[in-house]
Design a protein around this motif. Structure first.
Motif, PDB file in Angstrom:
ATOM      1  N   HIS A  26       0.851  -1.191   0.000  1.00 24.44           N
ATOM      2  CA  HIS A  26       0.000   0.000   0.000  1.00 24.44           C
ATOM      3  C   HIS A  26       0.888   1.243   0.000  1.00 24.44           C
ATOM      4  O   HIS A  26       1.863   1.330   0.748  1.00 24.44           O
ATOM      5  N   VAL A  27       0.596   2.174  -0.858  1.00 28.71           N
ATOM      6  CA  VAL A  27       1.362   3.420  -0.948  1.00 28.71           C
ATOM      7  C   VAL A  27       0.471   4.587  -0.516  1.00 28.71           C
ATOM      8  O   VAL A  27      -0.654   4.751  -1.022  1.00 28.71           O
ATOM      9  N   ARG A  28       0.985   5.404   0.413  1.00 28.33           N
ATOM     10  CA  ARG A  28       0.229   6.569   0.877  1.00 28.33           C
ATOM     11  C   ARG A  28       1.020   7.836   0.551  1.00 28.33           C
ATOM     12  O   ARG A  28       2.195   7.958   0.907  1.00 28.33           O
ATOM     13  N   GLN A  29       0.390   8.750  -0.133  1.00 22.23           N
ATOM     14  CA  GLN A  29       1.040   9.999  -0.513  1.00 22.23           C
ATOM     15  C   GLN A  29       0.906  11.023   0.612  1.00 22.23           C
ATOM     16  O   GLN A  29      -0.120  11.669   0.781  1.00 22.23           O
ATOM     17  N   GLY A  30       1.954  11.187   1.400  1.00 17.66           N
ATOM     18  CA  GLY A  30       1.971  12.235   2.417  1.00 17.66           C
ATOM     19  C   GLY A  30       1.282  11.871   3.718  1.00 17.66           C
ATOM     20  O   GLY A  30       0.095  11.549   3.734  1.00 17.66           O
ATOM     21  N   ASP A  31       2.046  11.886   4.813  1.00 19.64           N
ATOM     22  CA  ASP A  31       1.444  11.694   6.131  1.00 19.64           C
ATOM     23  C   ASP A  31       0.696  12.957   6.537  1.00 19.64           C
ATOM     24  O   ASP A  31       1.069  14.073   6.161  1.00 19.64           O
ATOM     25  N   ILE A  32      -0.346  12.786   7.317  1.00 19.31           N
ATOM     26  CA  ILE A  32      -1.168  13.914   7.745  1.00 19.31           C
ATOM     27  C   ILE A  32      -0.646  14.474   9.075  1.00 19.31           C
ATOM     28  O   ILE A  32      -0.353  13.720  10.002  1.00 19.31           O
ATOM     29  N   ALA A  33      -0.531  15.787   9.165  1.00 20.89           N
ATOM     30  CA  ALA A  33      -0.126  16.442  10.412  1.00 20.89           C
ATOM     31  C   ALA A  33      -1.316  16.492  11.366  1.00 20.89           C
ATOM     32  O   ALA A  33      -2.397  16.939  10.982  1.00 20.89           O
ATOM     33  N   HIS A  34      -1.114  16.035  12.583  1.00 21.90           N
ATOM     34  CA  HIS A  34      -2.205  15.985  13.562  1.00 21.90           C
ATOM     35  C   HIS A  34      -2.117  17.094  14.610  1.00 21.90           C
ATOM     36  O   HIS A  34      -2.965  17.176  15.500  1.00 21.90           O
ATOM     37  N   GLY A  35      -1.088  17.924  14.521  1.00 17.83           N
ATOM     38  CA  GLY A  35      -0.987  19.068  15.431  1.00 17.83           C
ATOM     39  C   GLY A  35      -1.056  18.673  16.892  1.00 17.83           C
ATOM     40  O   GLY A  35      -0.420  17.708  17.332  1.00 17.83           O
ATOM     41  N   GLY A  36      -1.855  19.397  17.656  1.00 21.63           N
ATOM     42  CA  GLY A  36      -1.979  19.160  19.089  1.00 21.63           C
ATOM     43  C   GLY A  36      -2.657  17.856  19.447  1.00 21.63           C
ATOM     44  O   GLY A  36      -2.647  17.444  20.616  1.00 21.63           O
ATOM     45  N   THR A  39       0.041  12.158  19.517  1.00 24.72           N
ATOM     46  CA  THR A  39       0.537  11.565  20.760  1.00 24.72           C
ATOM     47  C   THR A  39       2.053  11.678  20.846  1.00 24.72           C
ATOM     48  O   THR A  39       2.638  11.533  21.921  1.00 24.72           O
ATOM     49  N   ALA A  40       2.699  11.958  19.712  1.00 20.99           N
ATOM     50  CA  ALA A  40       4.146  12.163  19.686  1.00 20.99           C
ATOM     51  C   ALA A  40       4.490  12.940  18.425  1.00 20.99           C
ATOM     52  O   ALA A  40       3.764  12.883  17.430  1.00 20.99           O
ATOM     53  N   VAL A  41       5.583  13.665  18.478  1.00 20.78           N
ATOM     54  CA  VAL A  41       6.029  14.452  17.325  1.00 20.78           C
ATOM     55  C   VAL A  41       7.540  14.308  17.181  1.00 20.78           C
ATOM     56  O   VAL A  41       8.270  14.376  18.180  1.00 20.78           O
ATOM     57  N   ARG A  42       8.002  14.075  15.969  1.00 19.75           N
ATOM     58  CA  ARG A  42       9.434  14.081  15.679  1.00 19.75           C
ATOM     59  C   ARG A  42       9.701  15.218  14.706  1.00 19.75           C
ATOM     60  O   ARG A  42       9.056  15.322  13.663  1.00 19.75           O
ATOM     61  N   ALA A  43      10.634  16.099  15.063  1.00 21.46           N
ATOM     62  CA  ALA A  43      10.883  17.265  14.227  1.00 21.46           C
ATOM     63  C   ALA A  43      12.374  17.554  14.136  1.00 21.46           C
ATOM     64  O   ALA A  43      13.147  17.216  15.045  1.00 21.46           O
ATOM     65  N   HIS A  44      12.781  18.177  13.061  1.00 22.70           N
ATOM     66  CA  HIS A  44      14.163  18.601  12.885  1.00 22.70           C
ATOM     67  C   HIS A  44      14.456  19.728  13.865  1.00 22.70           C
ATOM     68  O   HIS A  44      13.599  20.563  14.151  1.00 22.70           O
ATOM     69  N   GLU A  45      15.691  19.759  14.381  1.00 21.04           N
ATOM     70  CA  GLU A  45      16.066  20.762  15.375  1.00 21.04           C
ATOM     71  C   GLU A  45      15.892  22.192  14.859  1.00 21.04           C
ATOM     72  O   GLU A  45      15.720  23.134  15.640  1.00 21.04           O
ATOM     73  N   ARG A  46      15.910  22.362  13.565  1.00 19.34           N
ATOM     74  CA  ARG A  46      15.741  23.695  12.977  1.00 19.34           C
ATOM     75  C   ARG A  46      14.353  24.265  13.269  1.00 19.34           C
ATOM     76  O   ARG A  46      14.163  25.470  13.271  1.00 19.34           O
ATOM     77  N   PHE A  47      13.393  23.371  13.511  1.00 19.47           N
ATOM     78  CA  PHE A  47      12.011  23.812  13.665  1.00 19.47           C
ATOM     79  C   PHE A  47      11.482  23.676  15.090  1.00 19.47           C
ATOM     80  O   PHE A  47      10.276  23.706  15.321  1.00 19.47           O
ATOM     81  N   VAL A  48      12.367  23.520  16.061  1.00 17.96           N
ATOM     82  CA  VAL A  48      11.945  23.491  17.467  1.00 17.96           C
ATOM     83  C   VAL A  48      12.748  24.551  18.218  1.00 17.96           C
ATOM     84  O   VAL A  48      13.760  25.046  17.734  1.00 17.96           O
ATOM     85  N   HIS A 250      -9.052  28.418  24.556  1.00 17.36           N
ATOM     86  CA  HIS A 250      -9.157  27.134  25.233  1.00 17.36           C
ATOM     87  C   HIS A 250      -7.835  26.385  25.076  1.00 17.36           C
ATOM     88  O   HIS A 250      -7.216  26.409  24.003  1.00 17.36           O
ATOM     89  N   VAL A 251      -7.412  25.725  26.125  1.00 19.56           N
ATOM     90  CA  VAL A 251      -6.261  24.821  26.077  1.00 19.56           C
ATOM     91  C   VAL A 251      -6.759  23.433  26.429  1.00 19.56           C
ATOM     92  O   VAL A 251      -7.429  23.262  27.458  1.00 19.56           O
ATOM     93  N   LEU A 252      -6.441  22.461  25.581  1.00 19.46           N
ATOM     94  CA  LEU A 252      -6.891  21.100  25.824  1.00 19.46           C
ATOM     95  C   LEU A 252      -5.801  20.312  26.528  1.00 19.46           C
ATOM     96  O   LEU A 252      -4.665  20.240  26.070  1.00 19.46           O
ATOM     97  N   ARG A 253      -6.167  19.728  27.667  1.00 14.32           N
ATOM     98  CA  ARG A 253      -5.254  18.902  28.458  1.00 14.32           C
ATOM     99  C   ARG A 253      -5.318  17.468  27.943  1.00 14.32           C
ATOM    100  O   ARG A 253      -6.412  16.890  27.802  1.00 14.32           O
ATOM    101  N   VAL A 254      -4.167  16.874  27.640  1.00 12.58           N
ATOM    102  CA  VAL A 254      -4.154  15.506  27.084  1.00 12.58           C
ATOM    103  C   VAL A 254      -4.653  14.512  28.126  1.00 12.58           C
ATOM    104  O   VAL A 254      -4.120  14.424  29.237  1.00 12.58           O
ATOM    105  N   ASP A 255      -5.699  13.788  27.784  1.00 11.01           N
ATOM    106  CA  ASP A 255      -6.244  12.766  28.695  1.00 11.01           C
ATOM    107  C   ASP A 255      -6.467  11.462  27.935  1.00 11.01           C
ATOM    108  O   ASP A 255      -7.289  10.647  28.308  1.00 11.01           O
ATOM    109  N   LEU A 256      -5.689  11.275  26.855  1.00  7.35           N
ATOM    110  CA  LEU A 256      -5.833  10.067  26.040  1.00  7.35           C
ATOM    111  C   LEU A 256      -5.276   8.849  26.763  1.00  7.35           C
ATOM    112  O   LEU A 256      -4.299   8.960  27.480  1.00  7.35           O
TER     113      LEU A 256
END
Length: 256
Positions: A26-36, A39-48, A250-256
């Motif tokens: 299965h081929v998927r074109q582009g992962d979707i950004a889920h923002g806030g 459950t986890a985020v991996r980012a290049h140091e240039r963008f944090v 509003h700020v949403l507190r993670v309760d997942l």
């Protein structure tokens, strides 16, 4: 940025290839950004960037969106001592704009709102003046007074654009940071020729501006006016924003 990937619901420019049982490759074109909602985020140091110890996370979170949205055009348009700045709309964006304009030591910060409902809040946030745009001839005494206007109002029919342009000094600027659903009110060429006023827009800010903004917030006591809810109550938060009953983020507190 022509290759911009927004924080939420945008597609990354990658291609994911994986196996699905009994269905082959299965081929998927582009992962979707889920923002806030991630459950986890991996980012290049240039963008944090580092977060200051002087601010709790629930205070920082809204600044990384609404805060930088207004801080960037304020500093890019030279807000500082001797400058007179107008803020249209007092809400999720506007309550930051007033505070940061004052923190940047603007001489005068004028809050524009359609009624008196938020005058007390505007002055508590640091506004030196309050102008009711619902009043006829509300610009009387304000023509040619302001260096910069940041418009945070997100309902086009409630933005008296022609009148606001007259409050700007020669070559003053009105910067849109809100994104109304409808088109902006029409402008006639003569509405901007008299004082050579400029109408522009701004989206977000740079990494340097985010770091500077957070440092200024700690130094000058800029605060996010927030209501914290569990993430399971996200629908309640959305409705509060839609009905204009939240003060002011509003700020949403993670309760997942």
């Amino acid at each position: 940025c022509p290759k911009q990937v927004d924080t939420y619901n945008a597609k990354y420019p990658n291609v994911s290839v994986f196996k699905v049982k009994r269905r082959g490759i299965h081929v998927r074109q582009g992962d979707i950004a889920h923002g806030g909602y991630s459950t986890a985020v991996r980012a290049h140091e240039r963008f944090v960037f580092p977060l200051p110890a002087g601010l709790p996370l629930e205070q920082i979170a809204p600044m990384l969106c609404a805060g930088i949205t207004v801080y960037s055009p304020l500093v890019r348009n030279n807000t500082g001592p001797g400058k007179r700045v107008g803020i249209v709309g007092i809400g999720g964006l506007g309550h930051f704009a007033i505070q940061f304009a004052r923190a940047l030591e603007a001489e005068q910060v004028v809050a524009f709102s359609h009624s008196t409902n938020k005058e007390k809040d505007a002055r508590a946030l640091g506004a030196t003046d309050f102008v009711i745009t619902g009043n006829k001839d509300f610009t009387k005494g304000w023509q040619g007074k302001l260096d910069l206007i940041i418009c945070t109002a997100d309902v086009s029919r409630g933005i008296p654009l022609t009148e606001l342009m007259t409050t700007l000094k020669v070559h003053g600027r009105l910067i849109m940071v809100a994104v109304p659903d409808d088109k902006l009110p029409a402008l006639h060429t003569f509405d901007i020729m008299g004082n050579g006023a400029l109408l522009g827009g701004s989206h977000i800010g740079s990494k340097k501006e985010v770091i500077d903004m957070l440092e200024l917030a700690v130094k000058k006591g800029v605060k996010s006016w927030i209501e914290v809810l569990d993430m399971k109550d996200a629908a309640r938060a959305v409705n509060a924003v839609k009905n204009n009953t939240v003060k002011y983020r509003h700020v949403l507190r993670v309760d997942l």
